[in-house]
Design a protein around this motif. Sequence first.
Motif, PDB file in Angstrom:
ATOM      1  N   THR A  92       0.836  -1.206   0.000  1.00  0.00           N
ATOM      2  CA  THR A  92       0.000   0.000   0.000  1.00  0.00           C
ATOM      3  C   THR A  92       0.869   1.252   0.000  1.00  0.00           C
ATOM      4  N   PHE A  93       1.867   1.308   0.874  1.00  0.00           N
ATOM      5  CA  PHE A  93       2.694   2.507   0.979  1.00  0.00           C
ATOM      6  C   PHE A  93       3.767   2.585  -0.102  1.00  0.00           C
ATOM      7  N   ALA A  94       4.000   1.488  -0.832  1.00  0.00           N
ATOM      8  CA  ALA A  94       4.885   1.525  -1.994  1.00  0.00           C
ATOM      9  C   ALA A  94       4.135   1.996  -3.236  1.00  0.00           C
ATOM     10  N   SER A  95       2.815   1.966  -3.172  1.00  0.00           N
ATOM     11  CA  SER A  95       1.993   2.298  -4.343  1.00  0.00           C
ATOM     12  C   SER A  95       1.854   3.811  -4.517  1.00  0.00           C
ATOM     13  N   ARG A  96       1.249   4.194  -5.609  1.00  0.00           N
ATOM     14  CA  ARG A  96       0.961   5.602  -5.870  1.00  0.00           C
ATOM     15  C   ARG A  96      -0.503   5.900  -5.543  1.00  0.00           C
ATOM     16  N   GLY A  97      -1.114   5.092  -4.696  1.00  0.00           N
ATOM     17  CA  GLY A  97      -2.516   5.245  -4.330  1.00  0.00           C
ATOM     18  C   GLY A  97      -2.820   6.604  -3.733  1.00  0.00           C
ATOM     19  N   ALA A  98      -4.059   7.041  -3.922  1.00  0.00           N
ATOM     20  CA  ALA A  98      -4.471   8.369  -3.469  1.00  0.00           C
ATOM     21  C   ALA A  98      -4.556   8.452  -1.949  1.00  0.00           C
ATOM     22  N   ASP A  99      -5.204   7.482  -1.300  1.00  0.00           N
ATOM     23  CA  ASP A  99      -5.356   7.523   0.148  1.00  0.00           C
ATOM     24  C   ASP A  99      -4.787   6.241   0.745  1.00  0.00           C
ATOM     25  N   LYS A 100      -3.510   6.267   1.029  1.00  0.00           N
ATOM     26  CA  LYS A 100      -2.839   5.086   1.559  1.00  0.00           C
ATOM     27  C   LYS A 100      -3.290   4.748   2.976  1.00  0.00           C
ATOM     28  N   PHE A 101      -3.896   5.698   3.664  1.00  0.00           N
ATOM     29  CA  PHE A 101      -4.296   5.490   5.049  1.00  0.00           C
ATOM     30  C   PHE A 101      -5.721   4.948   5.179  1.00  0.00           C
ATOM     31  N   ALA A 102      -6.449   4.820   4.064  1.00  0.00           N
ATOM     32  CA  ALA A 102      -7.865   4.429   4.104  1.00  0.00           C
ATOM     33  C   ALA A 102      -8.093   3.063   4.739  1.00  0.00           C
ATOM     34  N   ASP A 103      -7.239   2.100   4.465  1.00  0.00           N
ATOM     35  CA  ASP A 103      -7.443   0.740   4.965  1.00  0.00           C
ATOM     36  C   ASP A 103      -6.394   0.313   5.986  1.00  0.00           C
ATOM     37  N   VAL A 104      -5.756   1.294   6.621  1.00  0.00           N
ATOM     38  CA  VAL A 104      -4.703   1.014   7.588  1.00  0.00           C
ATOM     39  C   VAL A 104      -5.112   1.625   8.924  1.00  0.00           C
ATOM     40  N   GLY A 105      -4.928   0.886  10.007  1.00  0.00           N
ATOM     41  CA  GLY A 105      -5.216   1.438  11.327  1.00  0.00           C
ATOM     42  C   GLY A 105      -4.142   2.439  11.724  1.00  0.00           C
ATOM     43  N   TRP A 106      -4.580   3.644  12.065  1.00  0.00           N
ATOM     44  CA  TRP A 106      -3.623   4.682  12.453  1.00  0.00           C
ATOM     45  C   TRP A 106      -4.323   5.744  13.288  1.00  0.00           C
ATOM     46  N   GLU A 107      -3.498   6.596  13.920  1.00  0.00           N
ATOM     47  CA  GLU A 107      -3.995   7.734  14.685  1.00  0.00           C
ATOM     48  C   GLU A 107      -2.943   8.832  14.638  1.00  0.00           C
ATOM     49  N   TRP A 108      -3.351  10.042  14.998  1.00  0.00           N
ATOM     50  CA  TRP A 108      -2.387  11.139  15.081  1.00  0.00           C
ATOM     51  C   TRP A 108      -1.609  11.027  16.380  1.00  0.00           C
ATOM     52  N   ASP A 109      -0.309  11.151  16.291  1.00  0.00           N
ATOM     53  CA  ASP A 109       0.592  11.266  17.432  1.00  0.00           C
ATOM     54  C   ASP A 109       1.180  12.669  17.322  1.00  0.00           C
ATOM     55  N   GLY A 110       0.443  13.654  17.799  1.00  0.00           N
ATOM     56  CA  GLY A 110       0.821  15.048  17.557  1.00  0.00           C
ATOM     57  C   GLY A 110       0.634  15.340  16.083  1.00  0.00           C
TER      58      GLY A 110
END
Length: 172
Positions: A92-110
């Motif tokens: 996913t993060f190697a791709s040129r996809g528009a929203d790489k964060f759409a299907d990945v669990g994440w949160e803001w750390d600051g």
Amino acid sequence: MTATENVASGLPVATFTEAMSRLVSGLAVVTTRQPTGQPCGLLVSSICSYSVDPPSALVVVDHASRCRDSLARCVEFGVHVLGRGEERTARTFASRGADKFADVGWEWDGEVPRLFDAPIYLRCNTSAVFDHGDHTVLIGEVARTEVAEAEPLVCYRRQFDWRLRRNGVRQP
């Protein structure tokens, strides 16, 4: 196969590229906040410890990456070293996809997008940025380190599915 090229003279660099693909390397996702407020991130295999005092990491980003400008200007960034079983995240993060964060669990750390499943997370404050050739070198002083036990996801000859056993033999 044995091949030689005079890379410094400007000849094609195919042999150099092939040689570097034969280095076993860890894979990491580097993340930051874009000026628009959106998260951005990319997969890197060029990552290493840079200094122990102060603790620092070095990552290298291709100028063609859409995340490059945000990383070159950021104050802080995250380095997420991927573990075994995270091939989908790597792709996913190697791709040129528009929203790489759409299907990945994440949160803001600051100001830093932090991925949930990465076994190693380094939150870095940018201390140096410089260009060399077709890449940008980013050095960050590590402000926080989180480490969980996990087998690494490693890359060899452009393949993300390599596994290492403790005795060094490839595991399918």
